[in-house]
Design a protein around this motif. Sequence first.
Motif, short mmCIF file in Angstrom:
data_model
loop_
_atom_site.label_atom_id
_atom_site.label_comp_id
_atom_site.label_asym_id
_atom_site.label_seq_id
_atom_site.Cartn_x
_atom_site.Cartn_y
_atom_site.Cartn_z
N SER A 39 -5.57 -2.96 0.44
CA SER A 39 -5.53 -1.73 -0.35
C SER A 39 -5.98 -1.94 -1.78
O SER A 39 -6.16 -0.99 -2.53
N LYS A 40 -6.18 -3.20 -2.19
CA LYS A 40 -6.69 -3.47 -3.55
C LYS A 40 -8.20 -3.27 -3.62
O LYS A 40 -8.79 -3.31 -4.69
N SER A 47 1.25 -5.31 8.18
CA SER A 47 1.63 -4.76 6.86
C SER A 47 1.12 -5.62 5.73
O SER A 47 0.60 -5.11 4.73
N ALA A 48 1.26 -6.95 5.89
CA ALA A 48 0.82 -7.86 4.82
C ALA A 48 -0.69 -7.70 4.60
O ALA A 48 -1.17 -7.68 3.46
N ILE A 71 -2.22 5.02 1.70
CA ILE A 71 -1.97 4.39 0.40
C ILE A 71 -2.89 4.97 -0.68
O ILE A 71 -2.46 5.27 -1.78
N ARG A 72 -4.18 5.12 -0.37
CA ARG A 72 -5.05 5.60 -1.46
C ARG A 72 -6.17 6.55 -1.06
O ARG A 72 -7.19 6.64 -1.75
N LYS A 92 -3.06 3.48 7.73
CA LYS A 92 -2.16 2.94 6.70
C LYS A 92 -2.88 2.85 5.35
O LYS A 92 -2.30 3.17 4.31
N LEU A 93 -4.14 2.44 5.35
CA LEU A 93 -4.88 2.36 4.08
C LEU A 93 -5.10 3.75 3.50
O LEU A 93 -4.96 3.97 2.29
N SER A 119 4.48 -12.11 8.26
CA SER A 119 4.02 -11.47 7.02
C SER A 119 2.96 -12.30 6.33
O SER A 119 2.89 -12.32 5.11
N VAL A 139 -2.61 -5.03 5.33
CA VAL A 139 -2.93 -3.71 4.77
C VAL A 139 -2.65 -3.70 3.26
O VAL A 139 -3.45 -3.20 2.47
N GLU A 140 -1.53 -4.30 2.89
CA GLU A 140 -1.19 -4.29 1.46
C GLU A 140 -2.28 -5.01 0.66
O GLU A 140 -2.72 -4.53 -0.38
N LYS A 141 -2.75 -6.12 1.17
CA LYS A 141 -3.80 -6.88 0.48
C LYS A 141 -5.11 -6.08 0.44
O LYS A 141 -5.78 -6.00 -0.59
#
Length: 241
Positions: free
Chosen positions: A137-138, A130-131, A171-172, A167-168, A226, A133-135
């Motif tokens: 996604s920018k 998750s950590a 998100i977008r 997951k990406l 994380s 993927v979140e990064k």
Amino acid sequence: MSLLNVLFSPDSLLSSKEDEESHFDACVVIDVLRATSTIVTALSNGASEVLPVLNLEDAIEFDKNGYLIGGERGGIKPSGFALGNSPAEYRMDVVMNKRICLTTTNGTKALINARELANDIYVASFLNLSATVEKLSKYENIAIICAGNDGDVSYEDTQLAGCIVEKLHAIRGYDLSDSALIAFNLWQNLWQRLGRPQFTGSHARKLIKLGFERDVEYCSSIGVNSIVALYDGKVIRKFEG
Ligand code: MLT
């Protein structure tokens, strides 16, 4: 346009390098069994950095310079090395505040080759899904690089690639290359049927034969830590901030 591309093995990595259009905003390297899971575990347990190198001889040089050297050939710890490539060895009492130099058959090679494709290189495993993927996604254009098995596709790496794509994309709404669609569909199929990764490919079977069944189980655990692991082209560190 935002695009997700999956490279299934170092061979596709090489052909991608020849294509002038293929510089990505970021890439993420996967060697889920076991190099990237080991790197994430080492950093999460307090190692200050992990330096990937290609050869055993290079690692031995770093041993002389105060690094703890780890890795494998054929899945087994090379002679003279402090550590193998089992994440279970990279415990807090062993790695806290230590610099690690790592050489593995496919994983460290994929990391080093990834330097040709992007400046921002992340290190992914199911453990830090998750950590990471979140990064990621920018970023707009992302290459998901699987280390594979000696030039072949890896069933386990492809599952994590597909999971990251899913997951990406949620998100977008990235555009997906054909390889990203293949990985995505594999992952969705597995997730719907089993609700977890399925580590039954050739490398998983080899590791089980070598006695590393617990590594295979551990590396399939989703999101147990994380951390974001960032490779600056020389060393991999925990990304803070
Ligand atoms: C590799 O880099 O090929 C692997 O991480 C092998 C292993 O399971 O140790």
